[in-house]
Enzyme design. Structure first.
Site, PDB file in Angstrom:
ATOM      1  N   SER A  29       0.839  -1.204   0.000  1.00 49.31           N
ATOM      2  CA  SER A  29       0.000   0.000   0.000  1.00 49.31           C
ATOM      3  C   SER A  29       0.867   1.244   0.000  1.00 49.31           C
ATOM      4  O   SER A  29       1.936   1.268   0.622  1.00 49.31           O
ATOM      5  CB  SER A  29      -0.888   0.005   1.261  1.00 49.31           C
ATOM      6  N   HIS A  33      -0.878   4.031   0.785  1.00 43.21           N
ATOM      7  CA  HIS A  33      -1.847   4.872   1.484  1.00 43.21           C
ATOM      8  C   HIS A  33      -2.735   5.612   0.484  1.00 43.21           C
ATOM      9  O   HIS A  33      -3.163   6.745   0.723  1.00 43.21           O
ATOM     10  CB  HIS A  33      -1.102   5.862   2.381  1.00 43.21           C
TER      11      HIS A  33
HETATM   12  C1  LIG Z   1      -9.903   9.705   3.753  1.00 37.33           C
HETATM   13  C2  LIG Z   1      -8.908   8.613   3.908  1.00 37.33           C
HETATM   14  C3  LIG Z   1      -8.361   8.373   5.151  1.00 37.33           C
HETATM   15  C4  LIG Z   1      -7.436   7.364   5.314  1.00 37.33           C
HETATM   16  N1  LIG Z   1      -6.915   7.114   6.541  1.00 37.33           N
HETATM   17  C5  LIG Z   1      -6.081   6.059   6.708  1.00 37.33           C
HETATM   18  C6  LIG Z   1      -5.613   5.706   7.999  1.00 37.33           C
HETATM   19  O1  LIG Z   1      -5.950   6.344   8.999  1.00 37.33           O
HETATM   20  N2  LIG Z   1      -4.777   4.648   8.115  1.00 37.33           N
HETATM   21  C7  LIG Z   1      -4.392   3.915   7.022  1.00 37.33           C
HETATM   22  O2  LIG Z   1      -3.645   2.959   7.139  1.00 37.33           O
HETATM   23  N3  LIG Z   1      -4.816   4.237   5.776  1.00 37.33           N
HETATM   24  C8  LIG Z   1      -5.650   5.265   5.608  1.00 37.33           C
HETATM   25  N4  LIG Z   1      -6.095   5.565   4.358  1.00 37.33           N
HETATM   26  C9  LIG Z   1      -5.626   4.771   3.215  1.00 37.33           C
HETATM   27  C10 LIG Z   1      -6.538   3.590   2.937  1.00 37.33           C
HETATM   28  O3  LIG Z   1      -6.544   2.661   3.992  1.00 37.33           O
HETATM   29  C11 LIG Z   1      -6.089   2.853   1.671  1.00 37.33           C
HETATM   30  O4  LIG Z   1      -4.741   2.460   1.820  1.00 37.33           O
HETATM   31  C12 LIG Z   1      -6.241   3.687   0.412  1.00 37.33           C
HETATM   32  O5  LIG Z   1      -7.353   4.544   0.491  1.00 37.33           O
HETATM   33  C13 LIG Z   1      -6.384   2.759  -0.781  1.00 37.33           C
HETATM   34  O6  LIG Z   1      -6.449   3.494  -1.965  1.00 37.33           O
HETATM   35  P1  LIG Z   1      -7.838   3.854  -2.687  1.00 37.33           P
HETATM   36  O7  LIG Z   1      -8.437   4.964  -1.928  1.00 37.33           O
HETATM   37  O8  LIG Z   1      -7.408   4.241  -4.062  1.00 37.33           O
HETATM   38  O9  LIG Z   1      -8.699   2.610  -2.676  1.00 37.33           O
HETATM   39  C14 LIG Z   1      -7.033   6.582   4.187  1.00 37.33           C
HETATM   40  C15 LIG Z   1      -7.600   6.833   2.934  1.00 37.33           C
HETATM   41  C16 LIG Z   1      -8.535   7.832   2.782  1.00 37.33           C
HETATM   42  C17 LIG Z   1      -9.136   8.063   1.421  1.00 37.33           C
END
Ligand SMILES: Cc1cc2nc3c(=O)[nH]c(=O)nc-3n(C[C@H](O)[C@H](O)[C@H](O)COP(=O)(O)O)c2cc1C
Length: 418
Positions: free
Chosen positions: A305, A307
């Site tokens: 990932s 993120h």
């Molecule tokens: C608004 C938002 C908040 C997020 N907060 C976290 C978080 O607190 N911890 C984390 O590991 N990933 C966080 N993520 C990442 C997601 O877990 C994930 O890795 C990512 O959104 C995947 O990509 P995608 O949005 O294209 O599906 C966040 C993503 C978004 C969109």
């Protein structure tokens, strides 16, 4: 004449004058089935049409995740939309996550019996109906009141694993039909005591695993939030009506340095391993070196990932990082991935490159923002259905039979469209 389509009859549809979209669809399928053009392969033994769960006309309106995002965009505050949709800095990685899927093509096979398509799998000892998880993410109140709990309800309904923080309400749900299967998610710990306390809270609240996101030492520059003078207090409260008029308490400002877990090291894995028997997942691995270290330290799964393009801009898109990590792990632990998945076909490509399962982030936020609980459900069910059809079209009857021969790579970039 009355033809049974498994969900009623075509004659019933015509009696009511095709009042609903589904009736119209049934009628179309019936017509297609009786047309000589469609006669081949539509014999008596043809598998039944499988209809998706049905919601209101409004929820069934958007035909894919992109259109659900469009609905969400109209419903939420523009500052909330930017917070969710945005990536870091120039958003290179955000875009590249999506673009990677358009560079991977499917080497479809024929002559395989795909009359039954099985998307089920076993992950960390749990039997799952499909390889789609709801990824960790805060700030759901920006798009829907009590968004975390509402998403948990959708997770319980769809039986998708949900990554979220431990909470009292989750603890109270344990044992009830409303309890989802969930992994306790954290951005890591600076001390052994805090890691141990988290493990206890996760166990008490009924988590089936702990997922530590190891990729968030600092909050990356997010130009959209900086431009919007986004107030981080809104993450809890939602965006107030007077946003932009009153002075923000904790504003996002270009050039600020916002530390999160800068002192997180591999010790964190040892602390958690010592504190709990729950499986430990490390989220945010993108290199073979770190994948090998994760296995050596005792992680039981890895999530490839970046993120969702929200941390280091310019880093590798996850679909490209996946094979390297899968090879380094060499089947010792499951490798999951996330980033940019918007279609069932994307999921199939990720599985082809070795992902055991995938997580979605923004797609379920858009479902939540657009339609609340049923919106999240619709996103999961739509992606699952798209995955099944993609597998059927690609000659893949079950997830266990997917391998890397499924995926080829365009050498020329294609325009990202979708
Ligand atoms: C608004 C938002 C908040 C997020 N907060 C976290 C978080 O607190 N911890 C984390 O590991 N990933 C966080 N993520 C990442 C997601 O877990 C994930 O890795 C990512 O959104 C995947 O990509 P995608 O949005 O294209 O599906 C966040 C993503 C978004 C969109």
């Amino acid at each position: 004449m009355s033809i049974d389509l498994g969900m009623g009859t075509a004659s019933a549809a015509s009696r009511t004058g095709c009042a609903t979209r589904r009736d119209a669809l049934r009628r179309l399928l019936w017509l297609a089935g009786s047309s000589p053009l469609f006669a081949q392969g539509q014999g008596r033994n043809a598998p039944a049409t499988i209809y998706p769960p049905s919601y209101s006309e409004e929820v069934m309106g958007p035909v894919n995740v992109h259109e659900i995002e469009e609905v969400a965009k109209k419903k939420v505050h523009p500052l909330a939309y930017d917070y969710i949709a945005g990536g870091s800095a120039n958003e290179l990685t955000l875009r590249a996550n999506r673009e990677a899927f358009s560079r991977a093509y499917v080497r479809r096979r024929v002559g395989v019996d795909v009359s039954k398509i099985d998307t089920s799998l076993e992950l960390l000892g749990k039997k799952l109906e499909f390889p789609i998880l709801l990824g960790a993410g805060g700030a759901k109140n920006l798009v829907y009141p009590d968004g975390d709990r509402v998403t948990a309800q959708a997770a319980a309904h769809t039986k998708a694993i949900y990554l979220t923080g431990p909470s009292d309400w989750m603890a109270k749900l344990q044992g009830s039909p409303q309890a989802p299967m969930w992994w306790a998610a954290s951005l890591g710990f600076a001390t052994k005591a805090s890691a141990e306390a988290f493990a206890r809270r996760a166990e008490d609240a009924g988590a089936s695993a702990i997922s530590v996101s190891v990729d968030y030492p600092y909050t990356a520059p997010r130009d959209r939030n900086n431009r919007n003078k986004f107030d981080y207090a809104w993450v809890q409260t939602g965006i107030p009506a007077d946003a932009g008029k009153s002075k923000p308490r904790t504003p996002a400002i270009a050039g600020m340095i916002q530390a999160y877990t800068p002192s997180l090291t591999w010790n964190c894995v040892d602390w958690l391993r010592g504190a709990t028997k729950l499986p430990l997942i490390l989220k945010g691995i993108v290199t073979a070196e770190d994948a090998r270290l994760a296995v050596e330290r005792g992680a039981q799964a890895i999530v490839v990932s970046n993120h969702g393009g929200r941390t280091l801009d310019g880093m590798i898109p996850t679909l490209y990082a996946l094979p390297e990590v899968v090879d380094a792990v060499s089947a010792r632990i499951p490798v999951l991935m996330d980033g940019g998945i918007r279609r069932g076909g994307d999921i199939m490509k990720a599985l082809g490159l070795g992902a055991k399962a995938i997580l979605i982030g923004r797609p379920y936020y858009w479902g939540l923002a657009a339609f609340g609980q049923v919106g999240v459900q619709r996103v999961v069910e739509l992606l699952h259905a798209e995955l099944r059809v993609a597998m059927g079209l690609a000659g893949i009857p079950n997830v266990a039979s997917i391998d890397r021969s499924l995926v080829g790579w365009y050498t020329e970039p294609l325009p990202v469209n979708g």
